[in-house]
Design a protein around this motif. Structure first.
Motif, PDB file in Angstrom:
ATOM      1  N   SER B  75     -26.954 -13.921   0.168  1.00  0.00           N
ATOM      2  CA  SER B  75     -28.034 -14.281   1.093  1.00  0.00           C
ATOM      3  C   SER B  75     -28.156 -15.794   1.264  1.00  0.00           C
ATOM      4  CB  SER B  75     -29.361 -13.681   0.632  1.00  0.00           C
ATOM      5  OG  SER B  75     -29.664 -14.160  -0.645  1.00  0.00           O
ATOM      6  N   ARG B  78     -25.533 -16.693   3.796  1.00  0.00           N
ATOM      7  CA  ARG B  78     -25.937 -16.244   5.139  1.00  0.00           C
ATOM      8  C   ARG B  78     -27.043 -17.141   5.688  1.00  0.00           C
ATOM      9  NH1 ARG B  78     -26.181 -11.220   2.692  1.00  0.00           N
ATOM     10  NH2 ARG B  78     -28.341 -10.937   3.319  1.00  0.00           N
ATOM     11  N   TYR B 206     -28.499 -11.212  11.337  1.00  0.00           N
ATOM     12  CA  TYR B 206     -27.347 -11.462  10.460  1.00  0.00           C
ATOM     13  C   TYR B 206     -27.833 -11.920   9.081  1.00  0.00           C
ATOM     14  CZ  TYR B 206     -23.633 -13.986   8.158  1.00  0.00           C
ATOM     15  OH  TYR B 206     -22.751 -14.437   7.207  1.00  0.00           O
ATOM     16  N   GLU B 209     -29.600  -8.753   7.410  1.00  0.00           N
ATOM     17  CA  GLU B 209     -28.850  -7.503   7.230  1.00  0.00           C
ATOM     18  C   GLU B 209     -27.359  -7.721   6.998  1.00  0.00           C
ATOM     19  OE1 GLU B 209     -29.788  -5.166  10.671  1.00  0.00           O
ATOM     20  OE2 GLU B 209     -31.915  -5.023  10.142  1.00  0.00           O
ATOM     21  N   GLY B 210     -26.885  -8.915   7.271  1.00  0.00           N
ATOM     22  CA  GLY B 210     -25.460  -9.190   7.091  1.00  0.00           C
ATOM     23  C   GLY B 210     -24.592  -8.664   8.224  1.00  0.00           C
ATOM     24  N   ASP B 211     -25.210  -8.139   9.285  1.00  0.00           N
ATOM     25  CA  ASP B 211     -24.423  -7.609  10.408  1.00  0.00           C
ATOM     26  C   ASP B 211     -24.440  -8.603  11.566  1.00  0.00           C
ATOM     27  OD1 ASP B 211     -23.965  -5.209   9.121  1.00  0.00           O
ATOM     28  OD2 ASP B 211     -25.897  -4.408   9.794  1.00  0.00           O
TER      29      ASP B 211
END
Lengths: 258, 217
Positions: B75, B78, B206, B209-211
């Motif tokens: 995280s 990100r 992003y 959620e990392g998407d």
């Protein structure tokens, strides 16, 4: 249970694997498949069981009084733990490289030839060829080809570690276990070992224990985070380091642990 | 190390809010200046853009420092990546606010024309989007970010309507064409600000959620 993507063949298979040192249970019900020709990294705080797990894979723990295990541990379909297993043959198939380079107090040539002589009969020419092949594969040949008969102890730490890798691969293993192979090395030697790992995975299945998370991120295809003897999360390294599923993994790799 | 990283990340978040608030303010004032034909206020916005540019560079340097010193992961990683991208989007919003202010200065020199019928609504909706983008960023709220992304369609509709009405007016009032062309440009600029707000929402998703949801449609 943790599974790997389907096209990958598991080389090492653990099912319900428990391990103890006396009364202390060091590993709890490990279920995982380490894929063939890939690098799997084990990360986690000290004492979480990663080295214990690694050492069970070639039964290094046999020598420790009170060490025992239960469950399934197979390498390419062969049982590792059963009484019928030939441990010498197992260790030929599963090489190990330790934290501190441990060359024998012998010449560079003899270090590489030592294990091979135990396992096979070879002419001098064949042995020369095997030594050269192993040293080339370990990316050390060019640095030592002119002093093969000098003592291995005269090599630098990084060279000694690559020599240990050459020694391990000279006997034709399927699996290479590496227990913090770079923690005693300078950044340059570390880089050369890391590059080597990426090349070696073409021929071997590699499992590495490391406290250096950036190293795990750089060299491995899969990463397992362990805590208190359990595999908390196991998955593709990119997923683990970009967006892990478990909060515990996130806390550990971002340094919020404890 | 972790404490230092947390402190630097928290500072980065503060810098992001600072530049976000500056950009929101610049855009709001640019719209007010163009509607009020206030060239003086518009000039101040154009001059103020250099402050936003300086904040953008400062934030990028802070983010690069964190990447170089801590090699963050998960995280934290990100967040840094999202911060660099949001920073860039915010700076673009600042630039566009300055361009709108320049059109306000142009319009002040031309014969007064009434703004396009739907312009006030389009500008108001876009202001809400910018404010929402900054709120989502502060609260790291991906649900709100998704709702924000859905708001962009209405702004696009209004932009199309405005362009159609401007075309019609240009045919009817040829003497007003220079001013109406400026209004067409302003509508397009506002529509782009809404797009940048949407980009920020995508970066929040992003981050949380990392998407990567960009180009999903």
């Amino acid at each position: 249970m943790t599974t790997i993507p389907t096209p990958l063949k598991p080389a090492i298979r653990l099912r319900g694997f428990d391990a103890w040192y006396g009364d202390f249970q060091a590993l709890h019900s490990i279920d995982m498949d380490l894929p063939e020709n890939r690098v799997t990294a084990f990360i986690g705080p000290s004492g979480c069981g990663k080295s214990t797990l690694l050492r069970w894979i070639n039964r290094m723990n046999d020598a420790i009084p009170g060490a025992r295990s239960s469950g399934q541990l197979e390498i390419n379909g062969h049982d590792v733990l059963g009484p019928a297993t030939d441990v010498v043959e197992l260790r030929r198939r599963v090489g190990i490289v330790f934290q501190k380079p441990n060359p024998f107090p012998k010449s560079i040539y003899d270090n590489v030839a030592f294990g091979a002589r135990l396992h096979m009969k070879a002419t001098k020419a064949e042995m020369d060829e095997l030594v050269e092949w192993s040293l080339r594969k370990a990316a050390l040949w060019d640095e030592v080809k002119d002093r093969l008969r000098s003592s291995a102890l005269g090599l630098s730490g990084g060279q000694q570690q690559r020599l240990c890798i050459a020694r391990a691969i000279a006997v034709g293993p399927q699996v290479l276990l590496m227990d913090e192979p770079c923690s005693a090395l300078d950044p340059r030697s570390t880089a050369s070992i890391e590059e080597l790992m990426v090349e070696l995975r073409e021929s071997y299945t590699i499992a590495i224990v490391t406290h250096n998370m950036q190293q795990a991120a750089r060299v491995s295809d899969f990463t397992a985070y362990m805590f208190l003897g359990k595999v908390v999360e196991f998955g593709a390294t990119l997923d683990i380091f970009e967006n892990p599923d478990c909060q515990e993994t996130e806390d550990y790799i971002t340094g919020r642990f404890g | 190390m972790s404490k230092h990283l947390l402190r630097d990340i928290s500072n980065l978040a503060d810098q992001l809010i600072l530049i976000g608030n500056r950009c929101e303010d610049a855009f709001g004032k640019a719209i007010e200046s163009i509607l009020a034909r206030d060239a003086e206020s518009a000039r101040q916005i154009v001059e103020g853009d250099s402050v936003i540019d300086a904040l953008e560079v400062q934030l990028e340097e802070s983010a690069l420092k964190i990447l170089a010193l801590y090699a963050p992961v998960a995280s934290d990683l990100r967040f840094i990546v999202a911060a660099i991208k949001i920073n860039n989007d915010l700076e673009r919003i600042g630039d566009i606010a300055s361009s709108i202010a320049k059109r306000a200065i142009d319009l002040d020199c031309l014969k007064p024309t009434s703004p396009p019928l739907d312009f006030a609504e389009m500008a108001q909706r876009t202001r809400v989007m910018v404010r929402e983008a900054i709120q989502c960023m502060v609260q790291r709220d991906e649900q709100r970010a998704r709702a924000l992304m859905a708001m962009d369609d209405k702004v696009d509709d209004l932009n199309r309507k405005i362009l159609a009405s401007l075309e019609q007016r240009m045919a009817e009032e040829p003497e007003a064409v220079p001013a109406l062309l400026r209004w067409a440009n302003v509508a397009r600029l506002v529509e782009r600000i809404a797009d940048y707000s949407t980009n920020i929402a995508e970066d929040i998703i992003y981050l949380e959620e990392g998407d990567i949801v960009r180009h999903a449609n």
